[in-house]
Design a protein around this motif. Structure first.
Motif, mmCIF file in Angstrom:
data_model
loop_
_atom_site.group_PDB
_atom_site.id
_atom_site.type_symbol
_atom_site.label_atom_id
_atom_site.label_comp_id
_atom_site.label_asym_id
_atom_site.label_seq_id
_atom_site.Cartn_x
_atom_site.Cartn_y
_atom_site.Cartn_z
ATOM 1 N N ILE A 1 -5.759 12.792 5.886
ATOM 2 C CA ILE A 1 -5.541 10.685 5.264
ATOM 3 C C ILE A 1 -3.803 11.322 5.299
ATOM 4 O O ILE A 1 -3.764 11.822 4.256
ATOM 5 C CB ILE A 1 -6.005 10.344 4.179
ATOM 6 N N GLN A 2 -2.833 10.589 6.146
ATOM 7 C CA GLN A 2 -1.881 10.817 5.651
ATOM 8 C C GLN A 2 -1.097 10.203 3.703
ATOM 9 O O GLN A 2 -1.940 9.056 4.140
ATOM 10 C CB GLN A 2 -0.828 9.708 6.937
ATOM 11 N N GLY A 3 -0.944 11.430 3.458
ATOM 12 C CA GLY A 3 -0.305 10.729 2.527
ATOM 13 C C GLY A 3 1.343 9.181 2.354
ATOM 14 O O GLY A 3 1.573 9.226 3.506
ATOM 15 N N GLY A 4 1.515 8.587 1.564
ATOM 16 C CA GLY A 4 1.576 7.961 0.575
ATOM 17 C C GLY A 4 3.076 8.399 0.776
ATOM 18 O O GLY A 4 3.424 8.524 0.033
ATOM 19 N N MET A 5 4.600 7.981 1.318
ATOM 20 C CA MET A 5 6.165 8.886 1.465
ATOM 21 C C MET A 5 6.441 8.081 1.567
ATOM 22 O O MET A 5 6.794 7.251 2.483
ATOM 23 C CB MET A 5 5.340 9.476 3.081
ATOM 24 N N HIS A 6 7.496 7.366 0.089
ATOM 25 C CA HIS A 6 8.981 6.345 0.423
ATOM 26 C C HIS A 6 9.904 6.946 1.234
ATOM 27 O O HIS A 6 9.810 7.081 1.570
ATOM 28 C CB HIS A 6 9.067 6.891 -1.252
ATOM 29 N N TYR A 7 10.000 5.456 2.258
ATOM 30 C CA TYR A 7 10.316 5.410 3.140
ATOM 31 C C TYR A 7 10.366 6.715 4.261
ATOM 32 O O TYR A 7 10.650 6.913 4.944
ATOM 33 C CB TYR A 7 12.168 6.157 2.535
ATOM 34 N N VAL A 8 8.818 7.327 4.485
ATOM 35 C CA VAL A 8 8.670 7.114 5.851
ATOM 36 C C VAL A 8 7.364 6.323 6.319
ATOM 37 O O VAL A 8 7.007 6.457 7.381
ATOM 38 C CB VAL A 8 8.136 8.665 5.565
ATOM 39 N N VAL B 1 -0.800 8.394 13.423
ATOM 40 C CA VAL B 1 -1.787 9.039 12.688
ATOM 41 C C VAL B 1 -3.133 8.334 12.855
ATOM 42 O O VAL B 1 -4.354 9.277 13.450
ATOM 43 C CB VAL B 1 -1.519 9.176 11.646
ATOM 44 N N SER B 2 -3.261 6.659 12.959
ATOM 45 C CA SER B 2 -4.693 6.263 13.316
ATOM 46 C C SER B 2 -5.341 6.262 14.443
ATOM 47 O O SER B 2 -6.110 6.848 14.486
ATOM 48 C CB SER B 2 -4.528 4.722 12.492
ATOM 49 N N ASN B 3 -3.937 6.022 15.625
ATOM 50 C CA ASN B 3 -4.366 6.500 16.851
ATOM 51 C C ASN B 3 -4.465 7.766 16.451
ATOM 52 O O ASN B 3 -6.000 8.259 18.095
ATOM 53 C CB ASN B 3 -3.223 6.117 17.404
ATOM 54 N N ALA B 4 -4.550 8.968 16.379
ATOM 55 C CA ALA B 4 -4.752 9.900 16.622
ATOM 56 C C ALA B 4 -6.629 10.333 16.293
ATOM 57 O O ALA B 4 -6.550 11.634 16.442
ATOM 58 C CB ALA B 4 -3.767 11.293 16.183
ATOM 59 N N GLY B 5 -6.817 9.548 15.259
ATOM 60 C CA GLY B 5 -8.166 9.475 14.977
ATOM 61 C C GLY B 5 -8.524 10.340 13.314
ATOM 62 O O GLY B 5 -9.706 10.000 13.278
ATOM 63 N N ILE C 1 -6.267 8.733 9.550
ATOM 64 C CA ILE C 1 -6.184 7.527 8.684
ATOM 65 C C ILE C 1 -4.568 7.344 8.501
ATOM 66 O O ILE C 1 -3.705 8.411 7.678
ATOM 67 C CB ILE C 1 -7.068 7.311 7.706
ATOM 68 N N GLY C 2 -3.614 6.576 8.793
ATOM 69 C CA GLY C 2 -2.397 6.415 8.374
ATOM 70 C C GLY C 2 -2.550 5.489 7.112
ATOM 71 O O GLY C 2 -2.993 4.842 7.800
ATOM 72 N N VAL C 3 -0.997 5.842 6.130
ATOM 73 C CA VAL C 3 -0.763 4.534 5.592
ATOM 74 C C VAL C 3 0.558 4.435 5.252
ATOM 75 O O VAL C 3 1.122 4.659 6.317
ATOM 76 C CB VAL C 3 -1.609 6.018 4.255
ATOM 77 N N ILE C 4 0.370 3.299 4.920
ATOM 78 C CA ILE C 4 1.909 2.374 4.862
ATOM 79 C C ILE C 4 2.059 2.428 3.399
ATOM 80 O O ILE C 4 1.541 2.480 2.643
ATOM 81 C CB ILE C 4 1.045 0.865 5.137
ATOM 82 N N THR C 5 3.727 2.668 3.621
ATOM 83 C CA THR C 5 3.213 2.391 1.779
ATOM 84 C C THR C 5 4.193 1.889 1.181
ATOM 85 O O THR C 5 5.390 0.830 1.628
ATOM 86 C CB THR C 5 4.284 3.999 1.653
#
Length: 91
Positions: free
Chosen positions: A18-25, A34-38, A40-44
């Protein structure tokens, strides 16, 4: 090569990451990649100026996904802030 676990099966992902929530990234292109790679991508959420901008970023992320069923996440910061977001409007 996918790693199958109870977590990956329940979340519908291939990799237990699970991708961490990263401010301004944590914007749509990174979260979708990240999600397309399998994983979980995260929006901050805190990176967005208001609820409408967050809603737009979520929609942009969904438009970049290979499948509408691909999971994504949204990171909501609940720690004290100097300028707290309008959480009632976001939720």
């Amino acid at each position: 090569m996918p790693l199958t676990t109870k977590l990956t099966q329940r979340l519908g992902i291939q990799h237990p990451i699970i991708q961490g929530g990263m401010h301004y990234v944590g914007y749509a292109p990174l979260a979708a990649a990240v999600s397309n790679a399998g994983a979980i991508g995260v929006i901050t959420a805190l990176t967005q100026p208001n609820a409408e901008a967050l809603r737009s970023e979520i929609q942009k992320t969904r438009s970049l996904l290979r499948s509408p069923d691909t999971p994504i996440g949204v990171n909501l910061t609940v720690l004290p802030q100097l300028n707290s977001p309008d959480y009632p409007a976001i939720v």
